[in-house]
Design a protein around this motif. Structure first.
Motif, PDB file in Angstrom:
ATOM      1  N   UNK A 142       0.835  -1.189   0.000  1.00  0.00           N
ATOM      2  CA  UNK A 142       0.000   0.000   0.000  1.00  0.00           C
ATOM      3  C   UNK A 142       0.869   1.238   0.000  1.00  0.00           C
ATOM      4  N   UNK A 143       0.511   2.197  -0.817  1.00  0.00           N
ATOM      5  CA  UNK A 143       1.264   3.437  -0.880  1.00  0.00           C
ATOM      6  C   UNK A 143       0.774   4.457   0.133  1.00  0.00           C
ATOM      7  N   UNK A 144      -0.499   4.354   0.529  1.00  0.00           N
ATOM      8  CA  UNK A 144      -1.035   5.347   1.455  1.00  0.00           C
ATOM      9  C   UNK A 144      -0.559   5.063   2.871  1.00  0.00           C
ATOM     10  N   UNK A 145      -0.569   6.092   3.710  1.00  0.00           N
ATOM     11  CA  UNK A 145      -0.036   5.964   5.066  1.00  0.00           C
ATOM     12  C   UNK A 145      -1.046   5.426   6.046  1.00  0.00           C
ATOM     13  N   UNK A 146      -2.311   5.381   5.707  1.00  0.00           N
ATOM     14  CA  UNK A 146      -3.335   4.872   6.610  1.00  0.00           C
ATOM     15  C   UNK A 146      -4.532   4.422   5.792  1.00  0.00           C
ATOM     16  N   UNK A 147      -5.278   3.430   6.281  1.00  0.00           N
ATOM     17  CA  UNK A 147      -6.441   2.953   5.539  1.00  0.00           C
ATOM     18  C   UNK A 147      -7.557   3.986   5.545  1.00  0.00           C
ATOM     19  N   UNK A 148      -8.367   3.942   4.511  1.00  0.00           N
ATOM     20  CA  UNK A 148      -9.492   4.861   4.422  1.00  0.00           C
ATOM     21  C   UNK A 148     -10.725   4.230   5.044  1.00  0.00           C
ATOM     22  N   UNK A 149     -11.423   4.980   5.867  1.00  0.00           N
ATOM     23  CA  UNK A 149     -12.691   4.541   6.443  1.00  0.00           C
ATOM     24  C   UNK A 149     -13.711   5.618   6.135  1.00  0.00           C
ATOM     25  N   UNK A 150     -14.752   5.250   5.438  1.00  0.00           N
ATOM     26  CA  UNK A 150     -15.723   6.230   4.985  1.00  0.00           C
ATOM     27  C   UNK A 150     -16.944   6.217   5.868  1.00  0.00           C
ATOM     28  N   UNK A 151     -17.795   7.246   5.701  1.00  0.00           N
ATOM     29  CA  UNK A 151     -19.049   7.304   6.433  1.00  0.00           C
ATOM     30  C   UNK A 151     -18.851   7.709   7.878  1.00  0.00           C
ATOM     31  N   UNK A 155      -8.938   6.864  16.846  1.00  0.00           N
ATOM     32  CA  UNK A 155      -7.595   7.427  16.782  1.00  0.00           C
ATOM     33  C   UNK A 155      -7.472   8.504  15.715  1.00  0.00           C
ATOM     34  N   UNK A 156      -8.326   8.461  14.716  1.00  0.00           N
ATOM     35  CA  UNK A 156      -8.286   9.484  13.673  1.00  0.00           C
ATOM     36  C   UNK A 156      -8.539  10.867  14.264  1.00  0.00           C
ATOM     37  N   UNK A 157      -9.552  10.974  15.135  1.00  0.00           N
ATOM     38  CA  UNK A 157      -9.860  12.255  15.770  1.00  0.00           C
ATOM     39  C   UNK A 157      -8.769  12.660  16.761  1.00  0.00           C
ATOM     40  N   UNK A 158      -8.250  11.685  17.525  1.00  0.00           N
ATOM     41  CA  UNK A 158      -7.209  11.991  18.504  1.00  0.00           C
ATOM     42  C   UNK A 158      -5.935  12.499  17.831  1.00  0.00           C
ATOM     43  N   UNK A 159      -5.566  11.876  16.717  1.00  0.00           N
ATOM     44  CA  UNK A 159      -4.331  12.256  16.038  1.00  0.00           C
ATOM     45  C   UNK A 159      -4.448  13.583  15.309  1.00  0.00           C
ATOM     46  N   UNK A 160      -5.664  13.987  14.962  1.00  0.00           N
ATOM     47  CA  UNK A 160      -5.838  15.319  14.378  1.00  0.00           C
ATOM     48  C   UNK A 160      -5.484  16.391  15.401  1.00  0.00           C
ATOM     49  N   UNK A 161      -5.812  16.118  16.660  1.00  0.00           N
ATOM     50  CA  UNK A 161      -5.531  17.087  17.711  1.00  0.00           C
ATOM     51  C   UNK A 161      -4.079  17.033  18.163  1.00  0.00           C
ATOM     52  N   UNK A 162      -3.499  15.829  18.190  1.00  0.00           N
ATOM     53  CA  UNK A 162      -2.096  15.692  18.628  1.00  0.00           C
ATOM     54  C   UNK A 162      -1.471  14.498  17.914  1.00  0.00           C
ATOM     55  N   UNK A 163      -0.837  14.724  16.765  1.00  0.00           N
ATOM     56  CA  UNK A 163      -0.299  13.595  15.981  1.00  0.00           C
ATOM     57  C   UNK A 163       0.997  13.015  16.511  1.00  0.00           C
ATOM     58  N   UNK A 164       1.737  13.764  17.369  1.00  0.00           N
ATOM     59  CA  UNK A 164       3.036  13.268  17.821  1.00  0.00           C
ATOM     60  C   UNK A 164       3.288  13.619  19.276  1.00  0.00           C
ATOM     61  N   UNK A 165       3.962  12.710  19.966  1.00  0.00           N
ATOM     62  CA  UNK A 165       4.450  12.933  21.321  1.00  0.00           C
ATOM     63  C   UNK A 165       5.724  13.765  21.220  1.00  0.00           C
TER      64      UNK A 165
END
Length: 385
Positions: free
Chosen positions: A18-27, A33-43
């Motif tokens: 896979x070339x993309x960095x994360x799987x796509x989840x629609x709907x 973790x998608x929402x959590x990482x938007x707020x803080x992607x790295x320690x």
């Protein structure tokens, strides 16, 4: 081990790259973790320590990387403001200070300025999440001292600039002390090392800072019998991060979760992180069904699978763990974990959960609570495994 080797060979033969960095989840079914990482992607961690104390090895082994470098890295002086990252682990960012070298007059003030600026960042992703103060465990018999005078000055006068940022004093290369005591034929080197550490390391730090409760521990990063402290370091860091950034209404802090994601030495924190993320959305949905309405079982398991893989944060550049083939392997393994566990009917990719009479959505409330209890007990049993 043999079965794992066979499994990995099978995955390499059947799984696409896979070339993309994360799987796509629609709907509406999106991974937590998608929402959590938007707020803080790295320690984000600041490591302060003089050259030669073992900072690179500490970072490499704690986060499971070869090295962390700046994207625009060029030969020259280290810059505390540079964001050092690694392609092997995209869940942490390192800021490196070479400590307070005697010849580095400007480095002392740059550390204070950097910390102050990070403390006032409005977004938590840009704030400092932890500070590791690293000192090499000195061998007094070899004429070594714990720290240089400028470091003493920082601890005496300016340690307060760090404020409530989670901070741990790390005494590195502890194995050198143990080996030295063994060569001296000390009868009980372990006990002698603790007394030595208290006298020559812990008490001086406490006197300099005026803080008898400052968290400290010893670390040995070299391979062999004296390697120790890495797991305890990350667990202490997580505890302090969790206390500092906290949680709201039972929802884990994005900083706490990304700390669990970033580290690669404590399986216990990975398990706890997976459960905390699951509790936030999926366990409540077992009785309400609000987030699972009109979706297939495969769709529901897909987002749960994505969250678990995201928390464990394996170095998986080909994205094997997100592939359809691996998800199917996990689905087939579920039935072998606990033969006494309640079973949901198998469905294909188009059948909707709400069409099944035995589905979660049509279970009575008490039955839903019973399933939640079973999930909780299953987690407890699997933690040991």
């Amino acid at each position: 081990m043999e079965s794992r080797r066979v499994l990995m060979e099978h995955l390499q033969n059947v799984m696409p790259v896979h070339d993309d960095s994360a799987p796509l989840n629609t709907g509406v079914l999106r991974p937590t973790t998608e929402d959590l990482l938007k707020e803080c992607p790295r320690f984000r961690v600041l490591v302060i320590g003089q050259s030669g104390v073992g900072k690179s090895t500490l970072i490499s082994q704690t986060f499971g990387v070869k090295q962390a470098v700046a994207e625009d890295d060029e030969p020259g002086e280290a810059d505390i403001g540079k964001e050092l990252i690694s392609l092997q682990n995209d869940r942490f960012v390192l800021h490196d200070s070479k400590g307070f070298e005697p010849a580095e007059h400007n480095n002392y003030s740059s550390v204070k300025t950097f910390v102050e600026n990070r403390k006032h960042q409005p977004n938590i992703k840009d704030q400092l999440h932890a500070v590791w103060l690293c000192f090499r465990t000195p061998l007094v018999s070899h004429g070594e001292c714990l720290m240089e005078r400028s470091a003493e000055r920082f601890l005496r006068e300016d340690i307060g600039v760090i404020g409530d940022i989670p901070t741990i004093v790390v005494f590195t290369k502890y194995d050198r002390l143990l080996v030295s005591l063994q060569l001296q034929r000390v009868s009980n080197p372990g006990s002698a090392a603790e007394e030595y550490l208290e006298k020559h390391c812990i008490k001086p730090i406490q006197e300099f800072t005026g803080n008898p409760g400052l968290t400290h521990l010893t670390v040995s990063c070299e391979d062999g019998e004296h390697r120790q402290g890495l797991e305890k370091l990350i667990e202490l860091t997580y505890e302090k991060v969790n206390a500092a950034f906290g949680s709201q209404l039972g929802i884990p802090s994005p900083v706490s979760v990304v700390t669990q994601m970033a580290q690669r030495v404590s399986p216990r924190l990975k398990v706890e992180g997976s459960i905390a993320v699951g509790k936030q959305r999926y366990w409540r949905a077992l009785t309400s069904g609000a987030n699972f309405w009109d979706h297939t079982i495969l769709e529901c398991l897909s987002v749960i699978h994505t969250d678990i893989v995201s928390v464990w944060n394996f170095n998986d550049p080909s994205q094997y763990l997100y592939s359809t083939e691996f998800r199917e392997l996990m689905m087939n393994l579920v039935g072998t974990i606990d033969s006494s566990a309640p079973r949901l009917p198998r469905t294909d990719g188009t059948s909707k959960i709400c069409e099944s009479g035995a589905s979660l959505l049509t279970l009575p409330f008490k039955a839903g609570l019973g399933l939640v209890q079973w999930v909780h007990e299953a987690y407890r049993r699997l933690w040991v495994t």
